[in-house]
Motif scaffolding. Structure first.
Motif, PDB file in Angstrom:
ATOM      1  N   UNK A   1       0.827  -1.207   0.000  1.00  0.00           N
ATOM      2  CA  UNK A   1       0.000   0.000   0.000  1.00  0.00           C
ATOM      3  C   UNK A   1       0.865   1.261   0.000  1.00  0.00           C
ATOM      4  N   UNK A   2       1.994   1.192   0.688  1.00  0.00           N
ATOM      5  CA  UNK A   2       2.916   2.333   0.705  1.00  0.00           C
ATOM      6  C   UNK A   2       3.501   2.573  -0.686  1.00  0.00           C
ATOM      7  N   UNK A   3       3.925   1.501  -1.352  1.00  0.00           N
ATOM      8  CA  UNK A   3       4.442   1.627  -2.713  1.00  0.00           C
ATOM      9  C   UNK A   3       3.391   2.232  -3.643  1.00  0.00           C
ATOM     10  N   UNK A   4       2.149   1.751  -3.518  1.00  0.00           N
ATOM     11  CA  UNK A   4       1.075   2.266  -4.374  1.00  0.00           C
ATOM     12  C   UNK A   4       0.822   3.750  -4.107  1.00  0.00           C
ATOM     13  N   UNK A   5       0.858   4.139  -2.834  1.00  0.00           N
ATOM     14  CA  UNK A   5       0.637   5.549  -2.488  1.00  0.00           C
ATOM     15  C   UNK A   5       1.756   6.427  -3.041  1.00  0.00           C
ATOM     16  N   UNK A   6       3.010   5.975  -2.912  1.00  0.00           N
ATOM     17  CA  UNK A   6       4.133   6.743  -3.468  1.00  0.00           C
ATOM     18  C   UNK A   6       3.986   6.886  -4.983  1.00  0.00           C
ATOM     19  N   UNK A   7       3.586   5.790  -5.633  1.00  0.00           N
ATOM     20  CA  UNK A   7       3.413   5.820  -7.090  1.00  0.00           C
ATOM     21  C   UNK A   7       2.347   6.834  -7.478  1.00  0.00           C
ATOM     22  N   UNK A   8       1.223   6.805  -6.776  1.00  0.00           N
ATOM     23  CA  UNK A   8       0.110   7.703  -7.105  1.00  0.00           C
ATOM     24  C   UNK A   8       0.478   9.165  -6.860  1.00  0.00           C
TER      25      UNK A   8
ATOM     26  N   UNK B   1       1.174   3.003 -16.144  1.00  0.00           N
ATOM     27  CA  UNK B   1       0.608   1.824 -16.813  1.00  0.00           C
ATOM     28  C   UNK B   1      -0.754   1.478 -16.237  1.00  0.00           C
ATOM     29  N   UNK B   2      -0.901   1.593 -14.917  1.00  0.00           N
ATOM     30  CA  UNK B   2      -2.205   1.318 -14.287  1.00  0.00           C
ATOM     31  C   UNK B   2      -3.294   2.235 -14.856  1.00  0.00           C
TER      32      UNK B   2
ATOM     33  N   UNK C   1      -6.825   0.104 -14.545  1.00  0.00           N
ATOM     34  CA  UNK C   1      -6.895  -0.819 -13.415  1.00  0.00           C
ATOM     35  C   UNK C   1      -7.205  -0.071 -12.126  1.00  0.00           C
ATOM     36  N   UNK C   2      -7.960  -0.724 -11.228  1.00  0.00           N
ATOM     37  CA  UNK C   2      -8.185  -0.171  -9.899  1.00  0.00           C
ATOM     38  C   UNK C   2      -6.913  -0.318  -9.069  1.00  0.00           C
ATOM     39  N   UNK C   3      -6.654   0.673  -8.231  1.00  0.00           N
ATOM     40  CA  UNK C   3      -5.440   0.613  -7.413  1.00  0.00           C
ATOM     41  C   UNK C   3      -5.491  -0.521  -6.405  1.00  0.00           C
TER      42      UNK C   3
ATOM     43  N   UNK D   1      -3.048  -4.954 -10.239  1.00  0.00           N
ATOM     44  CA  UNK D   1      -2.097  -3.881  -9.952  1.00  0.00           C
ATOM     45  C   UNK D   1      -1.114  -4.307  -8.862  1.00  0.00           C
ATOM     46  N   UNK D   2      -1.582  -5.098  -7.907  1.00  0.00           N
ATOM     47  CA  UNK D   2      -0.673  -5.642  -6.897  1.00  0.00           C
ATOM     48  C   UNK D   2       0.414  -6.485  -7.544  1.00  0.00           C
ATOM     49  N   UNK D   3       0.016  -7.307  -8.519  1.00  0.00           N
ATOM     50  CA  UNK D   3       1.000  -8.102  -9.262  1.00  0.00           C
ATOM     51  C   UNK D   3       1.960  -7.195 -10.013  1.00  0.00           C
ATOM     52  N   UNK D   4       1.455  -6.124 -10.607  1.00  0.00           N
ATOM     53  CA  UNK D   4       2.323  -5.184 -11.321  1.00  0.00           C
ATOM     54  C   UNK D   4       3.385  -4.604 -10.391  1.00  0.00           C
TER      55      UNK D   4
END
Length: 439
Positions: free
Chosen positions: A63-70, A103-104, A109-111, A116-119
């Motif tokens: 979740x931290x990685x996804x937040x940083x990406x967003x 790419x998402x 794709x939904x976050x 997206x977790x696999x990505x």
């Protein structure tokens, strides 16, 4: 957790049994070798993709990685480190995360989706494959085709490697692959490209600074003082170049501060690394302030640097350079403060690489012991986080036992390293089948 113990035991047992086997009829033929290699790597990739898609992993990290990406994609590189958020990574890996976020959005794709977790896990999954591929390429001319397949499969199907990338979703494999390329270039004395890659590794994770003594002592032993200076300048310049889009007015003091605060953020003896401090039940115990805390911060680095200096200084083998990352990371992991459970990860790859050049099967035994104990450490931490959340006991009896197990594995590693690299006693060795690729 019982299934994790069984898996680790079976894997380590298979490695020990195959390590004792003398492969006969090494050549499989061009078609046979290609088919066997394709089967091994395709199986390894499919299992990783399946685990990456179905395993929740360490949700807070992902979740931290996804937040940083967003957020990076929204505000841009120039502002991300000025946002009021928790961000303890240097800028290197943010390039990867931002690309994944783009790419998402492109694919709609939904976050929160499993896709997206696999990505988010794909960079480490793919670098798992790349590291195993490098082992295969290097081992084939030195050990023969069957041994090369065994060595690459030993890494591809190591439970600790699977867990780190496909399940946990961490970036250790990505950084380890960059370090691997850098050390291989260093071995061939290509200091400039080696330093550039090392600068990239440092830009991705601060823990890569642990390996700095390797470059220093190797260059000094080869009497390449100008190359050492060029390497330092190149590594620093690479780091600054990567950080430039995140910098305003070419003021890089924020980057120095980021590394300092990152390394000081977790002020504990151990953060789930089952090492000497966890053995005495000081896992997640706060470090003292003042002089005592400063001295404790020096224990691991001084010991690791001394071991690296002795190994490179007294060994007559140039390929001791591949054993140094193992000793550096192991000593830091087991005796330094502030260590996380995953930090031992790079040692696994470099142990197999050391065997590839030395051909002493005791290095495979050391790998088996380290892979077994490290996997149980990380699997137990992940299991506790998933089952008990933040209310788990950080100093259970199993924590103490696993700490002792890892210290014993390190003791055996030291014995093998001393025997092979200092005394020059290589047991069950074999001559390369042809001229090594890196000589």
């Amino acid at each position: 957790m019982a299934s994790s113990v069984l898996l680790a035991a079976v894997y380590s047992g298979v490695i020990l049994l195959l390590a004792k086997r003398k492969f006969r009829g090494e050549e499989l033929g061009k078609t046979g070798f290609a088919a066997a290699a394709a089967a091994v790597f395709l199986t390894g990739l499919i299992l990783r993709l399946w685990l990456g898609l179905t395993s929740e992993g360490f949700s807070s990290d992902l979740d931290t990685f996804k937040a940083w990406a967003r957020i990076t994609n929204e505000v841009g590189f120039g502002r991300i480190y000025r946002e009021d958020i928790y961000l303890d990574y240097p800028p290197g890996y943010l390039y990867i995360l931002t690309g994944l976020e783009k790419l998402r959005l492109l694919w709609g794709l939904e976050s929160t989706s499993s896709a997206f977790t696999l990505m988010m896990k794909l960079p480490s999954i793919l670098t798992d494959m790349a590291c195993a591929g490098m082992l295969l390429v290097l081992a084939r001319p030195r050990l023969g085709e069957k041994s090369a397949l065994f060595l690459s499969a030993a890494y591809l199907f190591c439970p600790a490697v699977f867990l780190n990338s496909a399940q946990w979703g961490q970036a250790d494999s990505f950084c380890t692959a960059i370090l691997l390329g850098s050390v291989l270039l260093l071995y061939r004395e290509h200091y400039f490209p080696s330093a550039i890659l090392y600068g990239v590794a440092i830009a991705c994770k601060p823990q890569m600074l642990i390996f700095a003594p390797l470059y220093l002592f190797f260059a000094v032993k080869q009497r390449k003082f100008w190359s050492l200076l060029l390497g330092i300048v190149s590594a620093v310049a690479t780091l600054l170049l990567i950080a430039t889009p995140f910098t305003q007015d070419f003021n890089y003091l924020w980057l120095v501060e980021k590394y300092r605060t990152t390394m000081d953020y977790y002020h504990y003896y151990s953060i789930n690394a089952y090492n000497f401090w966890a053995l005495i039940r000081w896992n997640w115990k706060s470090l003292p302030q003042g002089v005592a805390g400063s001295l404790l911060n020096l224990v691991g680095p001084v010991l690791a640097t001394a071991l690296c200096a002795v190994l490179l200084g007294f060994s007559k083998r140039k390929d001791a350079v591949f054993a140094c990352p193992v000793l550096l990371m192991s000593a830091m992991y087991l005796f330094s403060v502030k260590m996380h459970e995953r930090y031992l990860f790079p040692a696994l790859l470099f142990l197999l690489l050391s065997y590839l050049f030395v051909r002493d099967k005791r290095l495979l035994y050391a790998f088996s012991g380290m892979a077994f104990s490290h996997y149980l450490n990380v699997a137990y931490v992940l299991w506790q986080a998933q089952e008990k959340g933040s209310s788990y006991d950080p100093n259970t009896g199993l924590t103490v036992f696993l700490s002792l197990l890892q210290l014993l594995a390190f003791g055996y590693l030291l014995f093998v390293a001393w025997s092979v690299y200092i005394r020059g006693t290589v047991r069950e060795g074999r001559e390369p089948l042809e001229r090594p690729l890196l000589d």
